[in-house]
Design an enzyme around this catalytic site. Structure first.
Site, PDB file in Angstrom:
ATOM      1  N   SER A  16     -39.499 -17.228 -22.070  1.00  0.00           N
ATOM      2  CA  SER A  16     -38.712 -18.365 -21.592  1.00  0.00           C
ATOM      3  C   SER A  16     -38.309 -18.096 -20.151  1.00  0.00           C
ATOM      4  CB  SER A  16     -37.505 -18.575 -22.508  1.00  0.00           C
ATOM      5  OG  SER A  16     -36.769 -19.685 -22.099  1.00  0.00           O
ATOM      6  N   HIS A  43     -41.428 -21.669 -22.704  1.00  0.00           N
ATOM      7  CA  HIS A  43     -40.526 -22.807 -22.574  1.00  0.00           C
ATOM      8  C   HIS A  43     -40.754 -23.434 -21.196  1.00  0.00           C
ATOM      9  CE1 HIS A  43     -37.556 -20.939 -25.688  1.00  0.00           C
ATOM     10  NE2 HIS A  43     -38.683 -21.379 -26.233  1.00  0.00           N
ATOM     11  N   ASP A 136     -35.338 -18.067 -29.438  1.00  0.00           N
ATOM     12  CA  ASP A 136     -36.616 -18.569 -29.926  1.00  0.00           C
ATOM     13  C   ASP A 136     -37.679 -17.470 -29.817  1.00  0.00           C
ATOM     14  OD1 ASP A 136     -38.437 -20.414 -30.894  1.00  0.00           O
ATOM     15  OD2 ASP A 136     -39.002 -21.069 -28.885  1.00  0.00           O
TER      16      ASP A 136
END
Lengths: 192, 295
Positions: A16, A43, A136
């Site tokens: 991310s 992401h 995540d």
């Protein structure tokens, strides 16, 4: 494709915040003949549909593409999860996409890609989680671990933001904790 | 290489383990559902089928597969399955570039031209309502009939009433800014008990049809079919069958829009010309409708 007596079918990478430069660095150091598919879930801004693939291709020695739904997964290619879609790996060695709700505030969600890789490839997948600002990917990487796949967590000390890597480390003991340089070295062992 | 010794912490079960179904179970159960409900659940990607089934089980307090089969056979949860298996669109004006392009096509239609737009799998109101706002701003509400179709009567009823149940007001408003609309997004809806309700005048030419598009086709030709991100939930065989069914209902020269990461099945491409590769808009051969930008 074998290393330490273990055969692999794919590499999955998730990251991310701050991960673009890390992925870029890893791809720039990987062998151009790397034979496995490398599936990257990062992401990204959902309303910016282009630019990321082009940016990665500037440095990568392996061609980077965004897969379409039902595309066949091939070796020696880097696949980047498209913006605003979840990316899954299916049993027939194709991708499937989904516009289902965001997961961990993210679409694409790394957990989904990792879990589907674990379910499809079982112990024949290598999962890598990189720098990031939410959790995540941690559960998805654990799924890979639980299926006896190989897991690598970026060394939190080398992360811009270590929330994602620490979330994984709080769940299970990965096979390796490595810096981005060492991750590239490890992957190149697969190609040698 | 470094190894890490961590504490062991119990983890959440993953979505894939949700129901503990193996591949064989999935194949049997999806075939059973297809037989009972007449919708090709057995042609859905395995990972998708399992996620949605997990959703159905959770929302309907279903204990196990046998319990599910019992309810399914009795017909008690038919509507719930149609509803809970479908994927809401989650945001209005998804892919703002697509909506800007569609507006440019509509702007160039011949004055006075009337036609029908078909949403064959309208799983929630976002896409339909985005379209209605777009044509309202072009003063075309009275020229375009909109038909929305879905197997779930709850979903078609919500669309007919202008209701959105997802609370994504900020995302919707930001997307509206990105399409460069010429109004104020807040003027198009009201909040009733904290639920988004589209203004009634926008719905004046909207019809709803309950049924799956493969089984219940509309009775009139459509000038535009909005089928974005629908093939991703079916395999190649049903995607191809679906596009062929839709092609049969599309006027010569009509357009079909699919998702940005979907591909038109190869066997259907002889019927179409791609007029915008990025936004995935295809024009059926023929000239009944003159889309000036898409000739």
């Amino acid at each position: 494709m074998e290393i330490n007596g273990k055969k692999y079918k794919a590499v999955v990478i998730g990251g991310s915040a701050g991960s673009f430069s890390v992925v870029s660095k890893i791809l720039s150091k990987m062998s151009p003949d790397f034979p496995l598919p490398v599936i990257v879930c990062m992401h990204r801004l959902k309303h910016v549909r282009s630019g990321l693939v082009e940016g990665l291709n500037l440095k990568s020695k392996i061609k980077v593409v965004e897969p379409c739904d039902k595309d066949k997964i091939e070796g020696n290619k880097v696949y980047l999860a498209p913006s605003n879609y979840h990316l899954f790996i299916e049993f027939d060695n194709t991708f499937s996409l989904s516009t289902e709700s965001v997961h961990n505030h993210s679409r694409p969600a790394i957990d989904y890609t990792f879990s589907s890789a674990a379910y499809t490839y079982r112990d024949k997948v290598l999962g890598i989680i990189l720098t990031g600002a939410n959790k995540d990917g941690a559960n998805g990487l654990k799924d890979i671990h639980d299926k006896n796949g190989t897991t690598i967590v970026q060394d939190p000390a080398s992360c811009d933001i270590d929330t994602m890597t620490k979330a994984a480390l709080n769940l299970f003991e990965p096979d390796y904790i490595l810096t981005p340089e060492k991750i590239a070295e490890y992957l190149n062992q697969l190609a040698s | 290489m470094a190894r890490f010794i961590s504490k062991t912490v119990p983890t959440l079960s993953s979505f894939e383990r949700g129901l503990g179904l193996g591949l064989k179970d999935v194949r049997e159960l999806s075939a059973f559902m297809s037989d009972v409900l007449g919708i090709p659940y057995d042609h859905m990607p395995v990972s998708f089928f399992k996620r949605r089934l997990t959703n159905v089980f959770a929302k309907n307090n279903i204990r196990n597969v046998e319990h599910f089969k019992e309810l399914l056979t009795s017909g008690d949860i038919k509507e719930n399955i149609y509803h809970d298996f479908s994927v809401s669109i989650t945001e209005m004006f998804r892919d703002p570039g697509f909506w800007r392009y569609l507006r440019s096509l509509l702007q160039n239609l011949s004055p006075g031209k009337t036609f029908t737009v078909w949403f064959p799998d309208a799983s929630s109101g976002e896409e339909v309502f985005s379209f209605l706002i777009l044509i309202a701003e072009l003063n075309m509400l009275d020229r375009i009939k909109v038909i929305c179709q879905h197997p779930s009567s709850r979903i078609t009823e919500d669309i007919r009433k202008g209701i959105l149940r997802n609370k994504n007001a900020e995302v919707n408003a930001n997307n509206y800014i990105r399409i460069e609309g010429n109004g104020n997004f807040k003027d198009y809806y009201s909040l009733q008990d904290n639920i988004f309700v589209l203004n009634t005048y926008l719905l004046q030419n909207v019809e709803t049809v309950t049924g799956h598009f493969l089984n219940t086709a509309i009775n009139e030709p459509a000038g535009l079919i909005m089928f974005r991100n629908k093939m991703i939930y079916y395999d190649k065989e049903v995607s191809e069958k679906g596009i062929k069914t839709l092609t049969g209902k599309l006027s010569p020269g009509g357009l079909i829009a699919i998702g940005g990461k979907e591909k038109m099945p190869e066997s259907t491409m002889s019927s179409f010309k791609c007029i915008n590769e990025k936004e995935r808009v295809f024009k059926k051969h023929g000239f009944d409708i003159s889309w000036n930008n898409g000739n």
